[in-house]
Design a protein around this motif. Structure first.
Motif, short mmCIF file in Angstrom:
data_model
loop_
_atom_site.label_atom_id
_atom_site.label_comp_id
_atom_site.label_asym_id
_atom_site.label_seq_id
_atom_site.Cartn_x
_atom_site.Cartn_y
_atom_site.Cartn_z
N LEU A 163 -68.19 13.33 128.97
CA LEU A 163 -69.48 12.74 128.61
C LEU A 163 -69.38 11.76 127.45
N GLY A 164 -68.31 11.86 126.63
CA GLY A 164 -68.22 11.01 125.44
C GLY A 164 -68.16 9.53 125.77
N LEU A 165 -67.21 9.13 126.62
CA LEU A 165 -67.07 7.72 126.96
C LEU A 165 -68.22 7.25 127.84
N SER B 7 -62.76 -3.07 117.65
CA SER B 7 -61.67 -2.51 118.44
C SER B 7 -61.17 -1.23 117.78
N VAL B 8 -60.98 -0.18 118.59
CA VAL B 8 -60.46 1.11 118.12
C VAL B 8 -59.18 1.37 118.89
N ALA B 9 -58.02 1.38 118.19
CA ALA B 9 -56.72 1.52 118.85
C ALA B 9 -56.00 2.75 118.32
N ASN C 273 -61.91 10.43 120.31
CA ASN C 273 -60.97 10.30 121.43
C ASN C 273 -59.59 9.84 120.94
N ALA C 274 -59.58 8.85 120.03
CA ALA C 274 -58.31 8.37 119.49
C ALA C 274 -57.60 9.46 118.71
N SER C 275 -58.34 10.25 117.93
CA SER C 275 -57.76 11.35 117.17
C SER C 275 -57.16 12.39 118.10
N GLU D 257 -64.59 7.44 109.31
CA GLU D 257 -64.02 8.38 108.34
C GLU D 257 -64.67 9.75 108.46
N PHE D 258 -65.96 9.76 108.75
CA PHE D 258 -66.66 11.02 108.95
C PHE D 258 -66.12 11.76 110.18
N ALA D 259 -65.80 11.01 111.26
CA ALA D 259 -65.37 11.63 112.52
C ALA D 259 -63.99 12.28 112.42
N VAL D 260 -63.13 11.82 111.47
CA VAL D 260 -61.77 12.37 111.39
C VAL D 260 -61.62 13.32 110.20
N ARG D 261 -62.74 13.75 109.62
CA ARG D 261 -62.64 14.70 108.52
C ARG D 261 -61.90 15.95 108.99
#
Length: 857
Positions: free
Chosen positions: A680-682, A650-652, A617-619, A579-583
């Motif tokens: 570099l993220g993955l 799992s993150v889809a 990445n998903a966002s 939730e913090f990452a998609v603020r």
């Protein structure tokens, strides 16, 4: 009568003398032919032995060159190997080499990583072929590169040499000697073909390490360069020069145990033999030469018998003078024949010498072209370190031509400094003189000269060996990594800026919400009394706690390094991080959590970073908005991880998915399909999960989104709660000294401590705290506790202040306080001399508990 007798006696004397002379002359001629036959057999045998030695030497030098090419490069791609072979091999093979390649040494616990790496490097169908079935000895030796010289189609990539006993023994011998090793006679097979060839497998271990600032020496090779030599073709070009000489080649000096590599021996018994041996390709070869009837027939002549008969006849008919003249004439003809044969041999020897000189010159030219084309700087020296030659890259690096530096010690013109410490590297001359094997000097080095920007180099040394035993020089290879290091640093900075940019909007949004709640409740509290006031204050404190969690998320984002695992409940950690990452983004998260989710043994900060990278990445895969589905479930044993229990996260997303050609490289550093992405993220997520003894995988179909599965080890330990439960403050008595550079903090601390019953003095810096403490001791009113802020800009911090206080009073009681809760001093305060720790922000009850605990110790 007397005259008749004299005549008869003279005739008889002539007859006897002629017969004796003819017999002696005939025997002498027969002995000469036998000596010529013996000398010719020995000369041809030695010539053939020298040819075999020269042929084996050429392939030995070639294999060492290929191994040196692998040793001097951090990673050799297949096209680079093909380019090098086209440049270096020339007309060397003549059909003798069936193939040449590289087999990597892989531990059984590294097989999956090895297969994944090879697949990511451009061979997605790669797998290890094991002809023997089970893995032997803890290692496998799969072929990762191979080049064919016989025109056949090779599909040997992944073939495990270690599962074939004959080849495995050669690999072990090469490791023991750290040099070339050759097998006994074996059958060389073609895959998908019934043809097989008798030959020998030659291997050479490759000792190479990546150019990294923290390299460690390794006693094991990373792999083996190997070549398959066809023995029948090896000798084929020289069969026409045998002239009746038969031979046998064996790979062991013991005739009883020697396997015969090749033989031209027929059943006929020889009249003479000669033995010789050479040491090439890592073993000793015994060669046995035998003559044949065809060879003997070359020297068979009727001349001795003819001389005997003719001499006898002439003796009966002719006078002694005629016989002498005839013999002299024959002697003259024989001498002329010998002179002609000597001249012919001399002409052949001169022609062979000229041909060898031409071959050496061609080889020297090819080597010069190869050295000039290499991008690394290459310097060759004698055994004392004096320069013999430079390639073009070395001339450009040093700013001097080859002619200017010939005979100069390399350490005088190559001034290097350690990149990390900046100290001069003074050991180059010593290391160069003492090198006996290829040596990659650990660490990075800086080199600068007038007119050239400072360069970052890695240095490798190697002996330059002569044909016979011993070294005749040295080779210094300098690889310039300046641009590569700069590019890596720029990409890392770009990655950090990208992450900060993504977080900035969400951080500002959340802080504004938290501050609105805090300020609103405080303004209401001014006009409220009684029970309602307590509720408003409780809501205000809740807003402060949410702001505290937000700052903890920021600290977690900035933390890295080796994991410090502890029992952790992933449910709240994953939800808070995602939730913090998609603020501030146009997406939202949906969570599905299996009841009774197992506890995991992880570093919460690092796993939070993994979840954050996957969520971001998903966002980004759904710029128009959408739903990120996060599923958490328990799993049993994993095929890739072995026995045990694991928790899967799992993150889809519903984005466009990942192309199949990109799936094998998705976790490679600096590989990115996003415009301006750093890749570099993955890669960071992959490294963190593997350090936790877990695994990460991706599933995707174009047009149907992507799903990342993270597998983490479970534990039976109970997670430690990090939520403080407010309690009734414990009051106390005593004197407390507070040091903090923020006036607001000093005011709050003073008010809290006075509410708890303590006498309080506050100062803004370490020097004032030391002075005030000493004055109190001089007046017999020492402080019971000193509360010190850890970080003071432009002044003494808590650590330095506490040390100086202990010098004057070893019994001083100090408590450290800081907003950087991940600081190592806060994590292990006792080791740094503090009696207690009080993280910011803190409540009244937390202050009371710390003060009560340190006063009672």
């Amino acid at each position: 009568m007397a005259g008749h007798l004299r005549t008869f006696a003279l005739a008889y004397l002539v007859l006897v003398s002629g017969l004796v002379f003819s017999g002696v002359l005939s025997g002498s001629l027969r002995s000469q032919y036998q000596r010529r036959e013996e000398l010719s057999f020995r000369q041809k045998s030695e010539e053939l032995l020298g040819r075999l030695d020269s042929v084996l030497l050429s392939y030995e030098v070639f294999l060492r060159g290929v191994a040196g090419f692998f040793s001097s490069s951090q990673q050799v791609a297949p096209f680079e190997l093909e380019a090098y072979l086209r440049t270096a091999i020339g007309n060397l093979t003549n059909g003798v080499l069936l193939d040449i390649g590289f087999a990597e040494r892989v531990g059984t616990n590294e097989i999956d990583d090895h297969v994944a790496r090879i697949r990511r490097s451009g061979n997605p169908d790669y797998f290890i072929q094991r002809p023997g079935g089970a893995v032997e000895g803890g290692h496998v030796y799969p072929i990762t590169q191979i080049s064919d010289f016989d025109g056949g189609a090779i599909r040997a990539i992944g073939w495990d040499l270690g599962q074939e006993p004959g080849r495995l023994e050669v690999l072990r011998a090469a490791v023991r000697t750290r040099s070339l090793a050759a097998s006994g006679p074996i059958l060389l097979h073609r895959e998908f073909s019934s043809n097989s060839f008798q030959g020998v497998l030659v291997v050479l271990p490759v000792f190479v390490q990546p150019p990294d600032a923290r390299m460690e020496s390794n006693s094991h090779p990373v792999g083996f360069v190997f070549g398959s030599i066809l023995t029948e073709r090896l000798w084929e070009p020289y069969r026409r020069g045998l002239d009746g000489i038969r031979f046998r080649i064996m790979a062991d000096p013991d005739p009883a145990a020697a396997p015969v590599f090749m033989s031209s021996v027929d059943p006929a018994a020889p009249t003479r033999t000669m033995e010789g041996s050479i040491e090439r390709l890592g073993r000793r070869w015994r060669v046995e030469f035998l003559d044949s009837q065809a060879f003997v027939d070359q020297f068979h002549s009727q001349l001795p018998g003819v001389v005997l008969v003719v001499g006898s006849a002439f003796t009966l008919v002719l006078s002694v003078v005629a016989s002498i003249l005839a013999l002299r004439r024959r002697d003259a003809e024989l001498s002329a024949s010998k002179i002609g044969e000597s001249e012919a041999r001399a002409r052949r020897a001169l022609a062979e010498l000229a041909e060898r000189e031409r071959q050496i010159a061609d080889e020297r030219d090819r080597l010069a072209v190869t050295l000039k084309s290499i991008g690394d700087a290459v310097i060759t020296t004698d055994v004392d370190g004096r320069i013999l030659s430079l390639n073009r890259a070395a001339e450009n690096l040093l700013g001097r031509s080859e002619r200017e530096v010939l005979g100069v010690e390399v350490s005088r013109i190559l001034s290097l400094r350690h990149r990390e410490s900046g100290q001069p590297f003074l050991e180059l001359g010593v290391r160069l003189r003492g090198v006996t094997e290829s040596d990659l000097i650990p660490g990075f080095f800086q080199f600068a000269r007038e007119g050239l920007q400072e360069r970052t180099l890695v240095v490798a040394l190697s002996p330059l060996r002569a044909r016979r035993a011993g070294a005749e020089g040295r080779v210094v290879v300098l690889r310039d990594l300046t641009e590569r290091r700069q590019l890596e640093e720029e990409q890392i900075r770009a990655g950090r800026l990208e992450s900060v940019g993504l977080l900035a909007g969400g951080i500002a949004h959340d802080f504004n919400n938290y501050l609105t709640a805090i300020l609103g409740n405080l303004s209401l509290a001014r006009d409220t009394k009684g029970n309602e006031l307590e509720g408003l204050l409780e809501r205000t404190e809740h807003g402060v706690r949410r702001a505290q969690r937000l700052t903890q998320q920021l600290l977690t984002f900035s933390k890295g390094g080796a994991p410090v695992v502890r029992p952790t409940d992933l449910r709240e950690l994953v939800k808070d991080t995602a939730e913090f990452a998609v603020r501030g983004a146009t997406v939202r998260c949906e969570f599905t959590i299996e009841p009774g989710l197992w506890t995991t043994a992880v570093d919460p900060a690092q796993i939070s970073r993994v979840i954050q990278n996957l969520t971001v990445n998903a966002s980004q895969a759904m710029p128009g908005g959408g739903v990120i589905r996060i599923d958490m479930a328990n799993l049993g044993a994993m095929p890739r991880l072995g026995e045990g229990r694991y928790v899967r996260v799992s993150v889809a997303d519903d984005g466009p998915g990942i192309a199949p050609t990109h799936l094998a490289r998705i976790f490679e550093p600096y590989f990115s399909t996003k415009s301006g992405g750093t890749g570099l993220g993955l890669a960071t997520a992959f490294r963190i999960v593997r350090q936790h003894r877990g695994d990460i995988a991706v599933r995707s179909e174009p047009g149907h989104g992507a799903t990342f599965d993270v597998f983490l080890p479970a534990t039976d330990e109970v997670p430690v709660s990090e939520v403080a439960v407010p309690g009734k403050p414990v009051r106390g008595i005593g004197r407390v000294l507070v040091m903090d550079d923020e006036q607001a903090i000093r005011d709050v601390a003073r008010a809290m401590l006075r509410r708890l019953g303590y006498e309080v003095e506050c100062v803004a810096n370490g020097m004032d705290a030391i002075q005030l403490y000493r004055q109190a001791m001089d007046h017999g009113k020492r402080y019971d506790v000193v509360l010190l802020d850890l970080t003071i800009p432009d002044g003494l911090g808590g650590l330095e202040t506490a040390a100086m206080l202990r010098e004057g009073d070893p019994e001083v009681v100090t408590v450290v306080s800081s907003g950087y809760s991940v600081d190592p001093i806060m994590a292990d305060h006792l080791q740094h001399g503090f009696a207690g720790v009080l993280p910011k922000p803190y409540r009244l009850d937390e202050m009371a508990q710390v003060m009560d605990r340190v006063r009672r110790r």
